[in-house]
Design an enzyme around this catalytic site. Structure first.
Site, PDB file in Angstrom:
ATOM      1  N   GLU A 128       0.683  -0.968  -0.059  1.00  0.00           N
ATOM      2  CA  GLU A 128      -0.053  -0.140  -0.146  1.00  0.00           C
ATOM      3  C   GLU A 128       0.822   1.233  -0.017  1.00  0.00           C
ATOM      4  O   GLU A 128       1.174   1.751   1.044  1.00  0.00           O
ATOM      5  CB  GLU A 128      -0.967  -0.174   1.022  1.00  0.00           C
ATOM      6  CG  GLU A 128      -2.062  -1.101   1.275  1.00  0.00           C
ATOM      7  CD  GLU A 128      -3.039  -0.959   2.391  1.00  0.00           C
ATOM      8  OE1 GLU A 128      -2.585  -0.252   3.311  1.00  0.00           O
ATOM      9  OE2 GLU A 128      -3.805  -1.796   2.441  1.00  0.00           O
ATOM     10  N   GLU A 149      -6.246  -7.776  -0.628  1.00  0.00           N
ATOM     11  CA  GLU A 149      -6.374  -7.358   0.941  1.00  0.00           C
ATOM     12  C   GLU A 149      -7.681  -6.828   0.938  1.00  0.00           C
ATOM     13  O   GLU A 149      -7.986  -5.634   0.455  1.00  0.00           O
ATOM     14  CB  GLU A 149      -5.438  -6.346   1.523  1.00  0.00           C
ATOM     15  CG  GLU A 149      -5.351  -6.540   3.048  1.00  0.00           C
ATOM     16  CD  GLU A 149      -4.387  -5.641   3.640  1.00  0.00           C
ATOM     17  OE1 GLU A 149      -3.211  -5.830   3.409  1.00  0.00           O
ATOM     18  OE2 GLU A 149      -4.746  -4.535   4.202  1.00  0.00           O
TER      19      GLU A 149
END
Ligand code: IDC
Length: 318
Positions: free
Chosen positions: A158, A246
């Protein structure tokens, strides 16, 4: 859902129960769709470990086997934090962490499951922070696993903070060729800015010159709702291959209440677009995203009693 999606023909679907490396052969990306070697759509559905450095004990074959056989999952994501305490680029033991990845890959391979090797940047915000370590890591992993057909490389979890899509593209331009030299066809997953929410930026300016790339979107259902679903749908309609590597059904802290209603809406969209996904997280940490109760000390052979509400939800969808 505001618009019908017409880019998938219904006969080109493979259920998660049958999507296994021995059946599908080498994965590839056709248009927006993850596909098997014959061009049939493939759906991967799995679970992500929490940090390998904190919870190495769940990397065991019996544990993975239960997810495959009883939970009907076909994917394990191995999350290797880079910057957090115990991480690969801080005070963690890189050799021990790589051994966990090798073991995880072996178990997944023996069980005919897919596995994501996740370079889990988070507090380091920008993947370029540790690019030298990333280059060496992906060189080693992709040369070691070049012959496997069940591995996906997630080159940055991320990107966040001030990290731009330009930064991510610059990083990807260094890492993808390294993987490609060893393994010309493996599927590579690329994180997007703002904690992997800005698939719109990737859709507007995708990486060119390589096949089999997918871009990640992450959501936590109690935080991210209709606006992010619209971003996802628009990106897919613009032709971007998206992978939800995710997600949680709690809030973005990994904790807090579960939002089942939003979770249903997310699953409806992912199913409709045939988007693959991995749920956060396989651990007994005292947080609502953990699928195990904190009182559960088992590392395999879980019963329903051992499961947190997130775990019950995922098990209930088998
Ligand atoms: C969280 C863990 C939590 C840990 C924290 C920081 O659930 O136990 O303390 O990381 O190390 C992400 C990240 C993922 C986060 C998760 C929940 O990829 O590492 O895990 N999350 O905050 N993005 C959005 C949410």
């Amino acid at each position: 859902m505001t618009q019908a999606i017409s880019f998938l023909s219904s006969e080109k679907k493979t259920s998660s129960a049958t999507a296994a490396p021995s059946v599908c052969g080498a994965l590839r990306v056709i248009g927006t769709q993850l596909s098997d070697e014959n061009g049939n759509a493939v759906l991967l559905n799995g679970i992500s470990t929490l940090g390998l450095c904190w919870y190495p004990e769940y990397i065991n074959k019996d544990c993975f086997a239960q997810f495959k056989k009883e939970w009907n999952l076909n994917l394990i994501r191995l999350a290797m934090y880079t910057e957090e305490p115990g991480g690969y680029c801080t005070d963690g033991d890189p050799n021990a962490l790589k051994m966990l990845i090798r073991n995880g890959v072996s178990y997944a391979t023996e069980l005919d499951m897919y596995v994501i090797i996740d370079w889990h940047i988070l507090s380091d915000s920008n993947p370029n922070t540790h690019i030298e370590e990333a280059k060496a890591f992906f060189e080693e992993m992709s040369s070691e696993f070049a012959d496997r057909n069940n591995i996906l490389y997630e080159i940055c979890n991320e990107p966040n903070g001030n990290t731009t899509w330009i930064d991510v593209k610059a990083y990807a331009a260094e890492i993808i060729p390294i993987i490609r030299r060893n393994d010309p066809n493996a599927v590579v997953l690329i994180g997007t800015p703002n904690w992997s929410q800005c698939v719109d930026q990737a859709a507007a300016d995708p990486i060119t010159g390589y096949d089999n790339l997918m871009y990640t979107l992450h959501f936590y259902a109690a935080t991210h709702k209709e606006a992010l679903r619209q971003t996802l749908l628009s990106a897919v309609e613009a032709g971007l291959p998206v992978f939800v590597s995710e997600y949680g059904i709690c809030d973005a802290s990994g904790n807090g209440i579960l939002d089942y209603e939003q979770a249903d809406k997310w699953m409806e969209l992912l199913d409709h677009c045939q988007i693959s996904r991995a749920m956060w997280n396989l651990s007994n940490r005292d947080e609502s995203s953990a699928i195990l109760k904190s009182s559960c000390t088992k590392i395999s052979g879980f019963t329903e009693d051992d499961l947190n509400d997130s775990g019950k939800w995922l098990y209930g969808r088998r």
